[in-house]
Design a protein around this motif. Sequence first.
Motif, PDB file in Angstrom:
ATOM      1  N   GLY A 132      28.763   3.227   4.704  1.00  0.00           N
ATOM      2  CA  GLY A 132      28.774   2.160   3.706  1.00  0.00           C
ATOM      3  C   GLY A 132      27.467   1.946   2.952  1.00  0.00           C
ATOM      4  N   TYR A 133      26.450   2.728   3.212  1.00  0.00           N
ATOM      5  CA  TYR A 133      25.234   2.600   2.408  1.00  0.00           C
ATOM      6  C   TYR A 133      24.802   3.944   1.857  1.00  0.00           C
ATOM      7  CZ  TYR A 133      22.757   3.936   6.722  1.00  0.00           C
ATOM      8  OH  TYR A 133      22.328   4.585   7.849  1.00  0.00           O
ATOM      9  N   GLU A 134      23.957   3.884   0.830  1.00  0.00           N
ATOM     10  CA  GLU A 134      23.564   5.095   0.123  1.00  0.00           C
ATOM     11  C   GLU A 134      22.217   5.607   0.585  1.00  0.00           C
ATOM     12  OE1 GLU A 134      23.846   3.795  -3.895  1.00  0.00           O
ATOM     13  OE2 GLU A 134      26.006   3.501  -3.727  1.00  0.00           O
ATOM     14  N   LEU A 135      22.124   6.918   0.709  1.00  0.00           N
ATOM     15  CA  LEU A 135      20.895   7.578   1.165  1.00  0.00           C
ATOM     16  C   LEU A 135      20.554   8.734   0.243  1.00  0.00           C
ATOM     17  CD1 LEU A 135      21.312   8.299   4.981  1.00  0.00           C
ATOM     18  CD2 LEU A 135      19.648   6.793   3.949  1.00  0.00           C
ATOM     19  N   SER A 136      19.279   9.009   0.122  1.00  0.00           N
ATOM     20  CA  SER A 136      18.835  10.236  -0.542  1.00  0.00           C
ATOM     21  C   SER A 136      18.181  11.096   0.520  1.00  0.00           C
ATOM     22  CB  SER A 136      17.817   9.916  -1.641  1.00  0.00           C
ATOM     23  OG  SER A 136      18.463   9.313  -2.723  1.00  0.00           O
ATOM     24  N   LEU A 137      18.614  12.341   0.596  1.00  0.00           N
ATOM     25  CA  LEU A 137      18.076  13.267   1.590  1.00  0.00           C
ATOM     26  C   LEU A 137      17.406  14.448   0.914  1.00  0.00           C
ATOM     27  CD1 LEU A 137      21.137  13.500   3.992  1.00  0.00           C
ATOM     28  CD2 LEU A 137      18.976  12.413   4.513  1.00  0.00           C
ATOM     29  N   ARG A 138      16.305  14.876   1.471  1.00  0.00           N
ATOM     30  CA  ARG A 138      15.670  16.091   0.971  1.00  0.00           C
ATOM     31  C   ARG A 138      16.522  17.287   1.360  1.00  0.00           C
ATOM     32  NH1 ARG A 138      10.256  14.336   3.493  1.00  0.00           N
ATOM     33  NH2 ARG A 138      11.160  15.550   5.152  1.00  0.00           N
ATOM     34  N   LYS A 139      16.381  18.366   0.593  1.00  0.00           N
ATOM     35  CA  LYS A 139      17.122  19.603   0.880  1.00  0.00           C
ATOM     36  C   LYS A 139      16.863  20.072   2.304  1.00  0.00           C
ATOM     37  CE  LYS A 139      16.092  22.337  -2.553  1.00  0.00           C
ATOM     38  NZ  LYS A 139      15.983  23.396  -3.555  1.00  0.00           N
ATOM     39  N   ALA A 140      15.598  20.006   2.715  1.00  0.00           N
ATOM     40  CA  ALA A 140      15.219  20.476   4.056  1.00  0.00           C
ATOM     41  C   ALA A 140      15.955  19.683   5.143  1.00  0.00           C
ATOM     42  CB  ALA A 140      13.712  20.362   4.241  1.00  0.00           C
ATOM     43  N   ASP A 141      16.098  18.356   4.919  1.00  0.00           N
ATOM     44  CA  ASP A 141      16.811  17.526   5.889  1.00  0.00           C
ATOM     45  C   ASP A 141      18.312  17.807   5.851  1.00  0.00           C
ATOM     46  OD1 ASP A 141      14.370  16.430   6.496  1.00  0.00           O
ATOM     47  OD2 ASP A 141      14.707  14.544   5.429  1.00  0.00           O
ATOM     48  N   ALA A 142      18.855  17.959   4.651  1.00  0.00           N
ATOM     49  CA  ALA A 142      20.296  18.217   4.500  1.00  0.00           C
ATOM     50  C   ALA A 142      20.688  19.535   5.161  1.00  0.00           C
ATOM     51  CB  ALA A 142      20.675  18.229   3.024  1.00  0.00           C
ATOM     52  N   GLN A 143      19.756  20.468   5.202  1.00  0.00           N
ATOM     53  CA  GLN A 143      20.034  21.775   5.791  1.00  0.00           C
ATOM     54  C   GLN A 143      20.168  21.689   7.314  1.00  0.00           C
ATOM     55  OE1 GLN A 143      17.475  24.677   4.100  1.00  0.00           O
ATOM     56  NE2 GLN A 143      18.810  26.353   4.644  1.00  0.00           N
ATOM     57  N   MET A 144      19.644  20.642   7.917  1.00  0.00           N
ATOM     58  CA  MET A 144      19.708  20.481   9.376  1.00  0.00           C
ATOM     59  C   MET A 144      20.999  19.807   9.834  1.00  0.00           C
ATOM     60  SD  MET A 144      15.965  19.175  10.292  1.00  0.00           S
ATOM     61  CE  MET A 144      14.555  19.802   9.421  1.00  0.00           C
ATOM     62  N   ILE A 145      21.838  19.387   8.878  1.00  0.00           N
ATOM     63  CA  ILE A 145      23.058  18.668   9.225  1.00  0.00           C
ATOM     64  C   ILE A 145      24.247  19.602   9.029  1.00  0.00           C
ATOM     65  CG2 ILE A 145      24.468  16.648   8.705  1.00  0.00           C
ATOM     66  CD1 ILE A 145      21.824  15.428   7.475  1.00  0.00           C
ATOM     67  N   GLU A 146      24.848  20.030  10.136  1.00  0.00           N
ATOM     68  CA  GLU A 146      26.027  20.899  10.055  1.00  0.00           C
ATOM     69  C   GLU A 146      27.280  20.052   9.908  1.00  0.00           C
ATOM     70  OE1 GLU A 146      26.153  23.664  13.303  1.00  0.00           O
ATOM     71  OE2 GLU A 146      24.282  24.623  12.696  1.00  0.00           O
ATOM     72  N   VAL A 147      28.118  20.418   8.933  1.00  0.00           N
ATOM     73  CA  VAL A 147      29.314  19.619   8.623  1.00  0.00           C
ATOM     74  C   VAL A 147      30.553  20.496   8.537  1.00  0.00           C
ATOM     75  CG1 VAL A 147      27.981  17.877   7.375  1.00  0.00           C
ATOM     76  CG2 VAL A 147      28.895  19.838   6.141  1.00  0.00           C
ATOM     77  N   GLU A 148      31.714  19.817   8.501  1.00  0.00           N
ATOM     78  CA  GLU A 148      32.960  20.544   8.196  1.00  0.00           C
ATOM     79  C   GLU A 148      33.872  19.669   7.364  1.00  0.00           C
ATOM     80  OE1 GLU A 148      35.125  21.637  11.685  1.00  0.00           O
ATOM     81  OE2 GLU A 148      35.968  19.657  11.907  1.00  0.00           O
TER      82      GLU A 148
END
Length: 73
Positions: free
Chosen positions: A57-73
Motif C-alpha cells: 500500500g505504499y510507494e517505494l523507489s528502488l535502485r537497480k542494484a537493490d531490485a536485482q537482489m529481489i527474485e520474483v515470479e
Amino acid sequence: MKTLKEVPCGQNVTVKKLTGDGPVKRRIMDMGITKGVDIYVRKVAPLGDPVEVTVRGYELSLRKADAQMIEVE
C-alpha cells in the motif's frame, strides 16, 4: 528465476527470495519487501534507475542494484 529489475512496467509480481547479504538485505526487508509479498511495478525510469514500486500500500523507489537482489515470479 527473474529479478524485480527485469519486470516490465504495470505488472504485479510476488517475491520469492531475497539475495544479497547483511545490511543491504536487512534494509530491503525493513522496507517491507519480504518473501511472499506482492509488488506492483509502477514506473521504470528511462535508464532503468530507479524502479518505482507499490508494496503493502505504499510507494517505494528502488535502485537497480537493490531490485536485482529481489527474485520474483
